[in-house]
Write a protein that holds these residues in place. Structure first.
Motif, PDB file in Angstrom:
ATOM      1  N   GLY A   1       0.646  -1.330   0.242  1.00 25.84           N
ATOM      2  CA  GLY A   1       0.184  -0.378  -0.359  1.00 25.84           C
ATOM      3  C   GLY A   1       1.082   1.225   0.045  1.00 25.84           C
ATOM      4  O   GLY A   1       0.500   2.553   0.159  1.00 25.84           O
ATOM      5  N   CYS A   2       2.023   1.219  -0.125  1.00 30.53           N
ATOM      6  CA  CYS A   2       2.776   1.916   0.104  1.00 30.53           C
ATOM      7  C   CYS A   2       3.303   2.309  -1.440  1.00 30.53           C
ATOM      8  O   CYS A   2       4.090   1.769  -2.381  1.00 30.53           O
ATOM      9  N   MET A   3       2.946   3.921  -2.109  1.00 31.60           N
ATOM     10  CA  MET A   3       3.831   4.343  -3.229  1.00 31.60           C
ATOM     11  C   MET A   3       4.440   4.420  -3.744  1.00 31.60           C
ATOM     12  O   MET A   3       5.599   4.735  -2.503  1.00 31.60           O
ATOM     13  N   ILE A   4       6.108   4.057  -4.550  1.00 25.30           N
ATOM     14  CA  ILE A   4       7.038   4.642  -5.007  1.00 25.30           C
ATOM     15  C   ILE A   4       7.131   6.234  -5.859  1.00 25.30           C
ATOM     16  O   ILE A   4       6.144   5.654  -6.832  1.00 25.30           O
ATOM     17  N   ASN A   5       7.110   7.064  -5.497  1.00 27.66           N
ATOM     18  CA  ASN A   5       7.508   7.844  -6.613  1.00 27.66           C
ATOM     19  C   ASN A   5       8.539   8.817  -6.840  1.00 27.66           C
ATOM     20  O   ASN A   5       9.278   9.395  -6.217  1.00 27.66           O
ATOM     21  N   PRO A   6       8.939   8.608  -8.575  1.00 26.70           N
ATOM     22  CA  PRO A   6       9.964   9.064  -8.925  1.00 26.70           C
ATOM     23  C   PRO A   6      10.334  10.503  -9.574  1.00 26.70           C
ATOM     24  O   PRO A   6      11.377  10.632  -9.361  1.00 26.70           O
ATOM     25  N   VAL A   7       9.063  11.122  -9.074  1.00 25.98           N
ATOM     26  CA  VAL A   7       9.635  12.779  -8.785  1.00 25.98           C
ATOM     27  C   VAL A   7       9.141  14.251  -7.642  1.00 25.98           C
ATOM     28  O   VAL A   7       8.153  13.392  -7.310  1.00 25.98           O
ATOM     29  N   PHE A   8      10.443  14.542  -6.752  1.00 27.77           N
ATOM     30  CA  PHE A   8       9.549  14.964  -6.228  1.00 27.77           C
ATOM     31  C   PHE A   8       8.624  16.216  -6.307  1.00 27.77           C
ATOM     32  O   PHE A   8       8.484  17.121  -7.966  1.00 27.77           O
ATOM     33  N   PRO A   9       8.042  16.015  -5.533  1.00 27.21           N
ATOM     34  CA  PRO A   9       6.704  17.266  -5.770  1.00 27.21           C
ATOM     35  C   PRO A   9       7.042  18.618  -5.874  1.00 27.21           C
ATOM     36  O   PRO A   9       7.305  19.757  -6.622  1.00 27.21           O
ATOM     37  N   GLU A  10       8.824  19.335  -5.211  1.00 21.97           N
ATOM     38  CA  GLU A  10       9.647  20.269  -5.324  1.00 21.97           C
ATOM     39  C   GLU A  10       9.805  20.317  -7.458  1.00 21.97           C
ATOM     40  O   GLU A  10       9.896  21.435  -7.584  1.00 21.97           O
ATOM     41  N   THR A  11      10.482  19.357  -7.421  1.00 17.62           N
ATOM     42  CA  THR A  11      10.661  19.094  -9.483  1.00 17.62           C
ATOM     43  C   THR A  11       9.602  19.606  -9.814  1.00 17.62           C
ATOM     44  O   THR A  11       9.379  20.376 -11.249  1.00 17.62           O
ATOM     45  N   ALA A  12       8.440  18.811  -9.750  1.00 16.11           N
ATOM     46  CA  ALA A  12       7.230  18.533 -10.687  1.00 16.11           C
ATOM     47  C   ALA A  12       6.515  19.952 -10.447  1.00 16.11           C
ATOM     48  O   ALA A  12       6.178  20.505 -11.600  1.00 16.11           O
ATOM     49  N   ALA A  13       7.006  20.835  -9.135  1.00 11.16           N
ATOM     50  CA  ALA A  13       5.867  22.417  -9.350  1.00 11.16           C
ATOM     51  C   ALA A  13       6.675  23.274 -10.151  1.00 11.16           C
ATOM     52  O   ALA A  13       6.314  23.908 -10.644  1.00 11.16           O
ATOM     53  N   ALA A  14       8.546  23.339  -9.914  1.00 13.05           N
ATOM     54  CA  ALA A  14       9.075  23.910 -10.886  1.00 13.05           C
ATOM     55  C   ALA A  14       8.559  23.853 -12.535  1.00 13.05           C
ATOM     56  O   ALA A  14       8.665  25.160 -12.861  1.00 13.05           O
ATOM     57  N   MET A  15       8.475  22.287 -12.900  1.00 15.14           N
ATOM     58  CA  MET A  15       8.549  21.872 -14.538  1.00 15.14           C
ATOM     59  C   MET A  15       7.376  22.936 -14.758  1.00 15.14           C
ATOM     60  O   MET A  15       6.932  23.743 -15.428  1.00 15.14           O
ATOM     61  N   TYR A  16       5.814  22.751 -13.593  1.00 13.75           N
ATOM     62  CA  TYR A  16       4.931  23.088 -14.601  1.00 13.75           C
ATOM     63  C   TYR A  16       4.952  24.677 -14.125  1.00 13.75           C
ATOM     64  O   TYR A  16       4.504  26.083 -15.160  1.00 13.75           O
ATOM     65  N   ARG A  17       5.348  25.586 -12.980  1.00  7.16           N
ATOM     66  CA  ARG A  17       5.842  27.197 -13.762  1.00  7.16           C
ATOM     67  C   ARG A  17       6.456  26.913 -14.433  1.00  7.16           C
ATOM     68  O   ARG A  17       5.958  28.095 -14.915  1.00  7.16           O
ATOM     69  N   LYS A  18       7.392  26.876 -15.042  1.00  8.51           N
ATOM     70  CA  LYS A  18       8.146  26.709 -16.087  1.00  8.51           C
ATOM     71  C   LYS A  18       6.342  26.907 -17.654  1.00  8.51           C
ATOM     72  O   LYS A  18       6.990  28.093 -18.254  1.00  8.51           O
ATOM     73  N   CYS A  19       5.372  26.595 -17.466  1.00  8.22           N
ATOM     74  CA  CYS A  19       4.700  26.414 -18.088  1.00  8.22           C
ATOM     75  C   CYS A  19       3.599  27.693 -17.852  1.00  8.22           C
ATOM     76  O   CYS A  19       2.732  28.066 -18.965  1.00  8.22           O
ATOM     77  N   VAL A  20       3.944  27.765 -16.348  1.00  7.28           N
ATOM     78  CA  VAL A  20       2.665  28.824 -15.803  1.00  7.28           C
ATOM     79  C   VAL A  20       3.355  30.490 -16.705  1.00  7.28           C
ATOM     80  O   VAL A  20       2.778  31.133 -17.212  1.00  7.28           O
ATOM     81  N   SER A  21       4.686  30.810 -16.849  1.00  3.86           N
ATOM     82  CA  SER A  21       5.189  31.696 -16.753  1.00  3.86           C
ATOM     83  C   SER A  21       4.902  32.172 -18.516  1.00  3.86           C
ATOM     84  O   SER A  21       5.555  32.765 -18.946  1.00  3.86           O
ATOM     85  N   ALA A  22       5.231  30.361 -19.203  1.00  5.47           N
ATOM     86  CA  ALA A  22       4.980  30.833 -20.597  1.00  5.47           C
ATOM     87  C   ALA A  22       3.702  30.958 -21.405  1.00  5.47           C
ATOM     88  O   ALA A  22       3.404  31.483 -22.602  1.00  5.47           O
ATOM     89  N   GLU A  23       2.151  30.954 -20.244  1.00 11.05           N
ATOM     90  CA  GLU A  23       1.374  31.349 -21.247  1.00 11.05           C
ATOM     91  C   GLU A  23       0.533  32.877 -21.442  1.00 11.05           C
ATOM     92  O   GLU A  23       1.690  33.732 -20.721  1.00 11.05           O
ATOM     93  N   ASN A  24      -0.309  33.435 -22.071  1.00  8.38           N
ATOM     94  CA  ASN A  24      -0.346  34.852 -22.643  1.00  8.38           C
ATOM     95  C   ASN A  24      -1.729  34.363 -21.407  1.00  8.38           C
ATOM     96  O   ASN A  24      -3.125  33.858 -21.614  1.00  8.38           O
ATOM     97  N   PRO A  25      -1.512  35.383 -21.022  1.00 11.47           N
ATOM     98  CA  PRO A  25      -3.021  36.408 -19.176  1.00 11.47           C
ATOM     99  C   PRO A  25      -3.985  36.619 -20.429  1.00 11.47           C
ATOM    100  O   PRO A  25      -4.818  36.253 -19.431  1.00 11.47           O
ATOM    101  N   ARG A  26      -4.091  37.072 -21.503  1.00 11.89           N
ATOM    102  CA  ARG A  26      -5.162  37.073 -21.431  1.00 11.89           C
ATOM    103  C   ARG A  26      -6.059  35.833 -22.534  1.00 11.89           C
ATOM    104  O   ARG A  26      -7.721  35.952 -22.262  1.00 11.89           O
ATOM    105  N   ARG A  27      -5.586  34.885 -22.227  1.00 16.61           N
ATOM    106  CA  ARG A  27      -6.233  33.822 -22.298  1.00 16.61           C
ATOM    107  C   ARG A  27      -7.019  33.115 -21.439  1.00 16.61           C
ATOM    108  O   ARG A  27      -8.603  32.396 -21.920  1.00 16.61           O
ATOM    109  N   PHE A  28      -6.904  33.473 -20.817  1.00 15.28           N
ATOM    110  CA  PHE A  28      -7.992  33.446 -19.240  1.00 15.28           C
ATOM    111  C   PHE A  28      -9.103  34.207 -18.680  1.00 15.28           C
ATOM    112  O   PHE A  28      -9.469  34.160 -18.006  1.00 15.28           O
ATOM    113  N   ARG A  29      -8.819  35.148 -19.157  1.00 20.45           N
ATOM    114  CA  ARG A  29      -9.595  36.355 -18.580  1.00 20.45           C
ATOM    115  C   ARG A  29     -10.838  36.503 -18.901  1.00 20.45           C
ATOM    116  O   ARG A  29     -11.132  35.852 -19.686  1.00 20.45           O
TER     117      ARG A  29
END
Length: 389
Positions: free
Chosen positions: A361-389
């Motif tokens: 019942g114990c999962m093994i995760n190969p990606v630290f959440p801090e690493t994952a969050a940094a990857m997602y934040r790079k996508c956030v910074s590349a977004e066009n903010p007008r797209r979601f207004r």
């Protein structure tokens, strides 16, 4: 949020028959208790009859089955219990909430009972007769019961699209309105203990059809893992006077390492002990126990944030299967302390659950959440903010 035209249909239950004859006629799903783990397993033989779009991926096997979720094929699914239209369509057709004679193909999003349900939709009057049936109580070691509730499919577009990111924002908003309305419907039904909205995209995520859709299951039984989560929330509230999730959100915002995005109402972050790689959890900054109680403005923010997260996933891992599901306070939980806090988890299917995970019942995760969050934040910074207004 835009004003939508929609109607919700609640069908009357059929007259009750004897438990034995009804079980035979409805092929009622059965749940069995594992006396070692304390977990219930659902046996639903009708699920094996589902059509499978992904069978074409098997060499030498071809199918020519028309998609039952596309506009024009409404007769191939059970009658809709909820229908919604985006404003552009509503202005032409008028409010279908006031007109039961509207054509069945005038819809943008529709909810139908699952043709191959994991459990059966049986009224509360019949639930008690199933529970006390002697044939299901003949042994303390081998306990089984029919499992009752509802299983529905939310068809997210009349167009044959495969991803939520291919929908218009108005359609996505309407999908989340359907979630809210149907969760409210089942919360009002006596005997329902647990509800879950979830989405499977891709074969490895559990999908059998590619047409964009999600599902809702409501049952008369509380999963043990959910009971454990509720108990943790209650104990924390009793010990500290604060909501556990609210305390976690304050700590995550202070640490900043795992926060992906945040606005006036919502936060998206990668939990500190994520059990799956690249998992993103989003919820309201303000304490809210039930997803189905969200107001229109917040619900619109949720739909847009989910759209953004899936966009980032598709950019980081093109073609990856993924799931999401909503954790909302179960109807069977009567909590005067208001300790529950709703959330929505989104995660790609990057790893396989293997022997150690199944046995422990114990999962093994190969990606630290801090690493994952940094990857997602790079996508956030590349977004066009007008797209979601």
């Amino acid at each position: 949020m835009f004003e939508t035209a929609h109607k919700q249909v609640v069908e009357s239950p059929t007259p009750s028959q004897s438990p034995a004859s009804q079980t035979a006629q409805l092929n009622v799903a059965e749940s069995r208790l594992d006396p070692l783990s304390g977990d219930w397993t659902i046996f639903a033989t009708e699920r094996s009859k589902r059509p499978d779009d992904f069978i074409d991926q098997v060499p030498g096997v071809k199918t020519d089955v028309e998609c039952p979720f596309c506009q024009g094929n409404e007769s191939t699914t059970p009658p809709a219990v909820w229908v919604g239209q985006i404003p552009e369509t509503a202005r032409i057709l008028g409010s279908i909430s006031d007109c039961d004679e509207s054509p069945i193909d005038d819809w943008s999003v529709r909810v139908v009972p699952n043709k191959y349900p994991a459990l059966n939709d049986i009224c509360e009057a019949e639930m008690d007769s199933f529970r006390v049936s002697p044939s299901h109580r003949d042994s303390n070691l081998f306990r089984s019961q029919p499992i009752c509730g509802g299983h529905e499919v939310i068809i997210e577009s009349r167009r044959h699209v495969k991803s939520l990111t291919q929908l218009d924002m108005a359609e996505i908003d309407l999908v989340f309105q359907a979630y809210r309305d149907r969760l409210k419907h089942y919360r009002s039904m006596p005997g329902i203990a647990y509800t879950n909205v979830f989405k499977n995209v891709g074969r490895t995520a559990g999908a059998s059809l590619t047409h964009a859709h999600s599902q809702l299951i409501a049952t008369d039984r509380m999963p043990r893992i959910v009971e454990s989560r509720v108990d943790r929330m209650r104990r924390h509230r009793a010990e500290t006077g604060c909501c556990l999730s609210c305390d976690l959100l304050r700590a995550e915002r202070k640490a900043k390492q795992r926060v992906v995005a945040c606005d006036d109402t919502l936060i998206a972050y990668c939990p500190f002990a994520s059990h799956l790689p690249m998992l993103v959890r989003l919820t309201t900054l303000e304490h809210q126990a039930c997803f189905e109680d969200l107001g229109d403005r917040v619900l619109e923010s949720v739909s847009r944030m989910v759209y953004r997260v899936i966009t980032w996933l598709e950019r980081l891992r093109p073609g990856t299967a993924y799931n999401y599901y909503i954790n909302t306070r179960p109807p069977g939980i009567k909590d005067p302390t208001d300790s529950f806090h709703w959330s929505l988890d989104i995660f790609p299917r990057m790893t396989q659950v293997a022997g150690f995970e199944w046995s422990s019942g114990c999962m093994i995760n190969p990606v630290f959440p801090e690493t994952a969050a940094a990857m997602y934040r790079k996508c956030v910074s590349a977004e066009n903010p007008r797209r979601f207004r």
